[in-house]
Design a protein around this motif. Structure first.
Motif, PDB file in Angstrom:
ATOM      1  N   ASP A 151       0.853  -1.183   0.000  1.00 10.14           N
ATOM      2  CA  ASP A 151       0.000   0.000   0.000  1.00 10.14           C
ATOM      3  C   ASP A 151       0.894   1.239   0.000  1.00 10.14           C
ATOM      4  OD1 ASP A 151      -2.273   1.589   0.038  1.00 10.14           O
ATOM      5  OD2 ASP A 151      -2.689   1.306   2.155  1.00 10.14           O
ATOM      6  N   SER A 152       0.319   2.368  -0.407  1.00  8.16           N
ATOM      7  CA  SER A 152       1.076   3.627  -0.418  1.00  8.16           C
ATOM      8  C   SER A 152       0.885   4.338   0.915  1.00  8.16           C
ATOM      9  CB  SER A 152       0.556   4.544  -1.526  1.00  8.16           C
ATOM     10  OG  SER A 152       0.641   3.908  -2.778  1.00  8.16           O
ATOM     11  N   PHE A 153       1.979   4.620   1.588  1.00  9.89           N
ATOM     12  CA  PHE A 153       1.928   5.329   2.871  1.00  9.89           C
ATOM     13  C   PHE A 153       2.645   6.664   2.742  1.00  9.89           C
ATOM     14  CE2 PHE A 153       1.603   1.774   6.353  1.00  9.89           C
ATOM     15  CZ  PHE A 153       0.414   1.347   5.815  1.00  9.89           C
ATOM     16  N   GLY A 154       2.127   7.669   3.402  1.00  5.98           N
ATOM     17  CA  GLY A 154       2.865   8.918   3.557  1.00  5.98           C
ATOM     18  C   GLY A 154       3.940   8.764   4.620  1.00  5.98           C
ATOM     19  N   ARG A 155       4.805   9.740   4.703  1.00  4.44           N
ATOM     20  CA  ARG A 155       5.885   9.703   5.674  1.00  4.44           C
ATOM     21  C   ARG A 155       5.943  11.028   6.419  1.00  4.44           C
ATOM     22  NH1 ARG A 155       9.499   8.617   1.239  1.00  4.44           N
ATOM     23  NH2 ARG A 155       9.017  10.730   0.606  1.00  4.44           N
TER      24      ARG A 155
END
Lengths: 246, 246
Positions: A151-155
């Motif tokens: 999945d795409s996660f922000g940081r």
């Protein structure tokens, strides 16, 4: 070594609850798919196949969801779904809820997402147990490749999202080099490569976000592929008590 | 589209201050190196060529460094070097200093590192201006490929390190999709792909950490390569006031 190669497989049909995802993937996999290959699978098709979807219409928001929704100008039903998936809301700011999920992932909206849902008003949740999902997919594919569910996660500290591994099977997710010597024979600074996260990120570069190509084939990672399914992506989750930024 | 391909170039000789790094890279680059290629370069060789190294022996620790070093059982001279590179120490815990560097990067020890240094007692710092370093490298290579300068950073919430882009030239570091429709025609959740960070992570999978192969060639990212050097990796740095986790 010939390096790393990442290639998106052909699109899957729309995945619905109860579908046999392994069979759908097998149908688009190359005939030479091998046990040393890694398939990176966008979590959305996994969640859809597993029925981890909710309809906005079916959700009655509670008091906390109504309050948060009013404060952040969000749909209270969506906020209720986010709260249902959360062990803790770490930050709520400017319409963004950063949550720790029940699995221990820290991400926006506890991974609850409307984009790329099949039906209007449908919410896609994270798989209930992504390592288990990865093991099931691996077992269902005759070539038995390693599996990463992404999945795409922000940081924090950096803008933009990168894909990370929610679950894995048959891949050494964390390659721990601490104690090993560097190229000059001195001990390395604590160094453990987040292999499964890097694999997820590499796979994301091989497909466009809006395409219906949720599966990417990675070759050249044979040294990280294991016969046993192993601990999956769990070794990448930092325990709450080891976390300096909560 | 044939996907993404990452391949480590042959080892470089030991890089010393004043060396012409572009010439050293040109000597190991393939003859068909093209303008649409991306070279991911480990920051250490950039720092060494630019003289961004210090000798532990030359450092006299001040009061704050002595106190932090005693508390965390570290070499006070190393701590002084870390403080010299830091705008702010965000956390100091169990021997780990998480710092914001003067450039605005948040990382362990402000990027000051002893591993893979050439001489015993040598500290390698981050390049002073990694975007400028990337532009200089790009200009120095006749094929004019895009350049990413990478380092391994730890992450809150997740264990292990992934490579990220400190600097870049000629690459769209952040691909902002917000406002674009998803595969079903609905607006995407805020989505911006951290292309340069994903490229750095992919490159790291193509080489072993202890090898002397600091340069990785990436092919298949032509759509992100720009004729202009552009803003580099700066768009990936989250401004302090947008950061929810300090």
């Amino acid at each position: 070594v010939d390096g790393l190669h990442a290639r998106a497989l052909e699109p899957l049909p729309d995945v619905r609850p109860g579908d046999d995802l392994a069979a759908l993937i097998e149908a688009v996999a190359p005939s030479d798919l091998a046990g040393g290959d890694v398939l990176v699978v966008a979590h959305k098709v996994v969640s859809k196949a597993e029925g981890r979807v909710r309809s906005l219409e079916s959700i009655t928001p509670g008091e906390r969801a109504l309050a948060l929704a009013a404060e952040h100008r969000k749909d209270a039903r969506l906020v209720q779904a986010v709260l249902d998936e959360s062990a803790e809301v770490l930050r709520a700011h400017d319409g963004v809820l950063i949550c720790e999920t029940h699995h221990g992932f820290v991400c926006a909206n506890a991974g609850v997402d409307q984009s790329n849902a099949t039906e209007p008003g449908e919410l896609v949740l994270l798989p209930a147990n992504p390592d288990e999902s990865a093991r099931r997919l691996r077992a269902g594919l005759p070539a038995h490749p390693a599996i990463v569910i992404a999945d795409s996660f922000g940081r924090p500290w950096r803008l933009g999202q990168t894909d990370v591994a929610l679950g894995a099977a048959g891949l050494m997710a964390l390659d721990d080099w601490s104690g090993r010597p560097d190229a000059y024979g001195r001990e390395l600074r604590v160094t453990a490569i987040a292999v499964a996260d890097a694999a997820a990120a590499a796979a994301d570069l091989a497909r466009a976000k809006d395409s219906r190509r949720p599966v990417v084939l990675l070759r050249g990672l044979e040294r990280y592929v294991t016969e046993e399914d192993g601990p999956g992506a769990a070794p990448l989750r930092r325990a709450r008590e080891q976390d300096l930024f909560r």
